[in-house]
Motif scaffolding. Structure first.
Motif, PDB file in Angstrom:
ATOM      1  N   VAL A  64       0.862  -1.180   0.000  1.00 50.33           N
ATOM      2  CA  VAL A  64       0.000   0.000   0.000  1.00 50.33           C
ATOM      3  C   VAL A  64       0.900   1.232   0.000  1.00 50.33           C
ATOM      4  N   PRO A  65       0.818   2.089  -1.019  1.00 49.49           N
ATOM      5  CA  PRO A  65       1.655   3.294  -1.053  1.00 49.49           C
ATOM      6  C   PRO A  65       1.301   4.236   0.092  1.00 49.49           C
ATOM      7  N   PRO A  66       2.187   5.172   0.414  1.00 52.56           N
ATOM      8  CA  PRO A  66       1.891   6.143   1.470  1.00 52.56           C
ATOM      9  C   PRO A  66       0.660   6.987   1.150  1.00 52.56           C
ATOM     10  N   ASP A  67      -0.043   7.399   2.206  1.00 48.18           N
ATOM     11  CA  ASP A  67      -1.122   8.390   2.129  1.00 48.18           C
ATOM     12  C   ASP A  67      -2.327   7.923   1.319  1.00 48.18           C
ATOM     13  N   VAL A  68      -2.572   6.624   1.289  1.00 49.02           N
ATOM     14  CA  VAL A  68      -3.733   6.063   0.595  1.00 49.02           C
ATOM     15  C   VAL A  68      -4.749   5.609   1.646  1.00 49.02           C
ATOM     16  N   TRP A  69      -5.969   6.097   1.557  1.00 48.23           N
ATOM     17  CA  TRP A  69      -7.015   5.675   2.486  1.00 48.23           C
ATOM     18  C   TRP A  69      -7.394   4.225   2.201  1.00 48.23           C
ATOM     19  N   HIS A  70      -7.398   3.409   3.255  1.00 49.63           N
ATOM     20  CA  HIS A  70      -7.718   1.996   3.087  1.00 49.63           C
ATOM     21  C   HIS A  70      -8.025   1.361   4.435  1.00 49.63           C
ATOM     22  N   ALA A  71      -8.620   0.193   4.392  1.00 54.69           N
ATOM     23  CA  ALA A  71      -8.779  -0.664   5.557  1.00 54.69           C
ATOM     24  C   ALA A  71      -8.203  -2.019   5.197  1.00 54.69           C
ATOM     25  N   ALA A  72      -7.674  -2.734   6.183  1.00 54.02           N
ATOM     26  CA  ALA A  72      -7.009  -4.007   5.901  1.00 54.02           C
ATOM     27  C   ALA A  72      -7.413  -5.053   6.930  1.00 54.02           C
ATOM     28  N   SER A  73      -7.457  -6.304   6.484  1.00 51.29           N
ATOM     29  CA  SER A  73      -7.769  -7.388   7.407  1.00 51.29           C
ATOM     30  C   SER A  73      -7.107  -8.679   6.944  1.00 51.29           C
ATOM     31  N   CYS A  74      -6.912  -9.566   7.893  1.00 54.65           N
ATOM     32  CA  CYS A  74      -6.400 -10.908   7.616  1.00 54.65           C
ATOM     33  C   CYS A  74      -6.836 -11.795   8.778  1.00 54.65           C
ATOM     34  N   PRO A  75      -7.458 -12.947   8.519  1.00 55.90           N
ATOM     35  CA  PRO A  75      -7.972 -13.772   9.607  1.00 55.90           C
ATOM     36  C   PRO A  75      -6.917 -14.566  10.358  1.00 55.90           C
ATOM     37  N   GLY A  76      -5.708 -14.635   9.812  1.00 56.60           N
ATOM     38  CA  GLY A  76      -4.679 -15.445  10.443  1.00 56.60           C
ATOM     39  C   GLY A  76      -3.427 -14.653  10.759  1.00 56.60           C
ATOM     40  N   PRO A  77      -2.353 -15.338  11.133  1.00 54.89           N
ATOM     41  CA  PRO A  77      -1.104 -14.673  11.482  1.00 54.89           C
ATOM     42  C   PRO A  77      -0.625 -13.735  10.379  1.00 54.89           C
ATOM     43  N   THR A  78      -0.187 -12.560  10.789  1.00 52.04           N
ATOM     44  CA  THR A  78       0.117 -11.496   9.835  1.00 52.04           C
ATOM     45  C   THR A  78       1.381 -10.757  10.221  1.00 52.04           C
ATOM     46  N   LEU A  79       2.153 -10.368   9.222  1.00 51.17           N
ATOM     47  CA  LEU A  79       3.241  -9.415   9.402  1.00 51.17           C
ATOM     48  C   LEU A  79       2.817  -8.091   8.768  1.00 51.17           C
ATOM     49  N   GLY A  80       2.963  -7.013   9.528  1.00 52.26           N
ATOM     50  CA  GLY A  80       2.690  -5.687   9.003  1.00 52.26           C
ATOM     51  C   GLY A  80       3.959  -4.863   9.070  1.00 52.26           C
ATOM     52  N   LEU A  81       4.422  -4.371   7.932  1.00 48.07           N
ATOM     53  CA  LEU A  81       5.651  -3.579   7.867  1.00 48.07           C
ATOM     54  C   LEU A  81       5.310  -2.200   7.337  1.00 48.07           C
ATOM     55  N   LEU A  82       5.854  -1.170   7.973  1.00 47.43           N
ATOM     56  CA  LEU A  82       5.585   0.207   7.587  1.00 47.43           C
ATOM     57  C   LEU A  82       6.914   0.946   7.495  1.00 47.43           C
ATOM     58  N   TYR A  83       7.214   1.489   6.312  1.00 47.45           N
ATOM     59  CA  TYR A  83       8.503   2.124   6.066  1.00 47.45           C
ATOM     60  C   TYR A  83       8.349   3.641   5.940  1.00 47.45           C
ATOM     61  N   ASP A  84       9.247   4.378   6.567  1.00 42.51           N
ATOM     62  CA  ASP A  84       9.278   5.833   6.483  1.00 42.51           C
ATOM     63  C   ASP A  84       9.640   6.230   5.052  1.00 42.51           C
ATOM     64  N   PRO A  85       8.771   6.966   4.340  1.00 43.63           N
ATOM     65  CA  PRO A  85       9.056   7.293   2.941  1.00 43.63           C
ATOM     66  C   PRO A  85      10.271   8.184   2.749  1.00 43.63           C
ATOM     67  N   GLU A  86      10.590   9.005   3.762  1.00 40.46           N
ATOM     68  CA  GLU A  86      11.745   9.888   3.646  1.00 40.46           C
ATOM     69  C   GLU A  86      13.044   9.157   3.984  1.00 40.46           C
ATOM     70  N   ALA A  87      13.004   8.258   4.966  1.00 45.12           N
ATOM     71  CA  ALA A  87      14.205   7.511   5.348  1.00 45.12           C
ATOM     72  C   ALA A  87      14.483   6.361   4.390  1.00 45.12           C
ATOM     73  N   MET A  88      13.441   5.777   3.810  1.00 46.19           N
ATOM     74  CA  MET A  88      13.596   4.659   2.870  1.00 46.19           C
ATOM     75  C   MET A  88      12.811   4.955   1.594  1.00 46.19           C
ATOM     76  N   PRO A  89      13.255   5.932   0.805  1.00 47.29           N
ATOM     77  CA  PRO A  89      12.498   6.334  -0.390  1.00 47.29           C
ATOM     78  C   PRO A  89      12.386   5.233  -1.438  1.00 47.29           C
ATOM     79  N   HIS A  90      13.344   4.291  -1.453  1.00 49.63           N
ATOM     80  CA  HIS A  90      13.261   3.231  -2.450  1.00 49.63           C
ATOM     81  C   HIS A  90      12.058   2.315  -2.195  1.00 49.63           C
ATOM     82  N   VAL A  91      11.697   2.111  -0.918  1.00 49.01           N
ATOM     83  CA  VAL A  91      10.517   1.296  -0.621  1.00 49.01           C
ATOM     84  C   VAL A  91       9.254   2.048  -1.018  1.00 49.01           C
ATOM     85  N   ALA A  92       9.196   3.344  -0.677  1.00 47.51           N
ATOM     86  CA  ALA A  92       8.045   4.149  -1.077  1.00 47.51           C
ATOM     87  C   ALA A  92       7.934   4.197  -2.600  1.00 47.51           C
ATOM     88  N   GLY A  93       9.076   4.343  -3.282  1.00 48.09           N
ATOM     89  CA  GLY A  93       9.069   4.370  -4.739  1.00 48.09           C
ATOM     90  C   GLY A  93       8.552   3.071  -5.326  1.00 48.09           C
TER      91      GLY A  93
END
Length: 251
Positions: A64-93
């Motif tokens: 999910v790109p930065p600043d996009v309105w959304h809701a998310a769900s998963c019924p089982g075990p989940t990893l959620g990773l969130l990267y700072d767009p300024e510190a890691m611009p390649h991930v945001a890109g």
């Protein structure tokens, strides 16, 4: 499932990213200033985008790109990773190239599955989560666009990483009109200056909340009160501070 249960949830908040392992996930509608990667370990993640042009996206790994309105769900075990767009611009890109929430498969998912399987029941240990987040960021680095922000925007970004910074003073020191700076800031960062400062305060408050009560954490980050902290957390991350701290999010 053997990898995660109520005693094996975990989370890490670092300067450039946050990562969380949970036994299930269900967020309310929100828009975070971060590049998100949501990974269902045993089942698919569902991301819903509101509005006329909205969509429902499903996959074992959804970006999910930065600043996009959304809701998310998963019924089982989940990893959620969130990267700072300024510190890691390649991930945001990498996420911006997808044009919106998008399922990923192929090589990245296969490598992540291998890393997860290798760690097994140790997956939720902080050092393991930290390593996975850094490794995944490295996999996404190749071919991702990188554009440095305007120097005046970069100076404001640096100043506002401190939650106590005076936004008006940071703007004045840029040496251009506030309207011009605001336009450059939105172009390079994606959100207005005030929204970015609120995002930084939220991150600081969540770190403080890991070792203090919610009211103290809110005040330490510059929020007017606990209610403001809680509203901001729901709007920007889809959970209340208490839900995030509690760890187990039931679907």
């Amino acid at each position: 499932m053997g990898r995660l249960n109520e005693s094996r949830i975990g989370a890490v908040i670092a300067e450039a990213f946050a990562v969380r392992a949970s036994t299930a996930m269900r967020s309310t509608l929100h828009a975070e200033h971060g590049a998100a990667l949501l990974v269902g370990l045993d089942s698919e993640v569902t991301v819903t985008v509101p509005g006329p042009g909205g969509a429902v996206v499903r996959g074992r790994m959804v970006v999910v790109p930065p600043d996009v309105w959304h809701a998310a769900s998963c019924p089982g075990p989940t990893l959620g990773l969130l990267y700072d767009p300024e510190a890691m611009p390649h991930v945001a890109g990498y996420t911006h190239l997808r044009g919106g929430p998008c399922p990923l498969d192929g090589g990245v998912l296969a490598r992540l599955d291998g890393a997860v399987a290798a760690h097994g029941a140790s997956l939720a240990r902080p050092e393991i989560l930290d390593g996975l987040a850094r490794e995944l960021a490295g996999w996404l680095a190749k071919g991702s666009p990188r554009r440095a922000p305007d120097g005046r925007v970069a100076r404001v970004l640096e100043a506002l990483r401190d939650p106590a910074a005076d936004r008006r003073l940071a703007v004045a020191r840029a040496g251009i009109s506030e309207a011009h700076l605001q336009a450059l800031f939105v172009r390079d960062v994606g959100v207005p200056i005030r929204t970015y400062q609120l995002w930084r305060r939220l991150l600081v408050a969540l770190v403080a909340f890991s070792r203090a009560d919610a009211t103290s954490a809110a005040h330490a980050a510059g929020f007017a009160d606990l209610a403001h902290f809680s509203r901001t957390c729901r709007r920007m991350l889809g959970y209340s501070p208490t839900e995030l701290r509690g760890g187990l999010l039931l679907a």
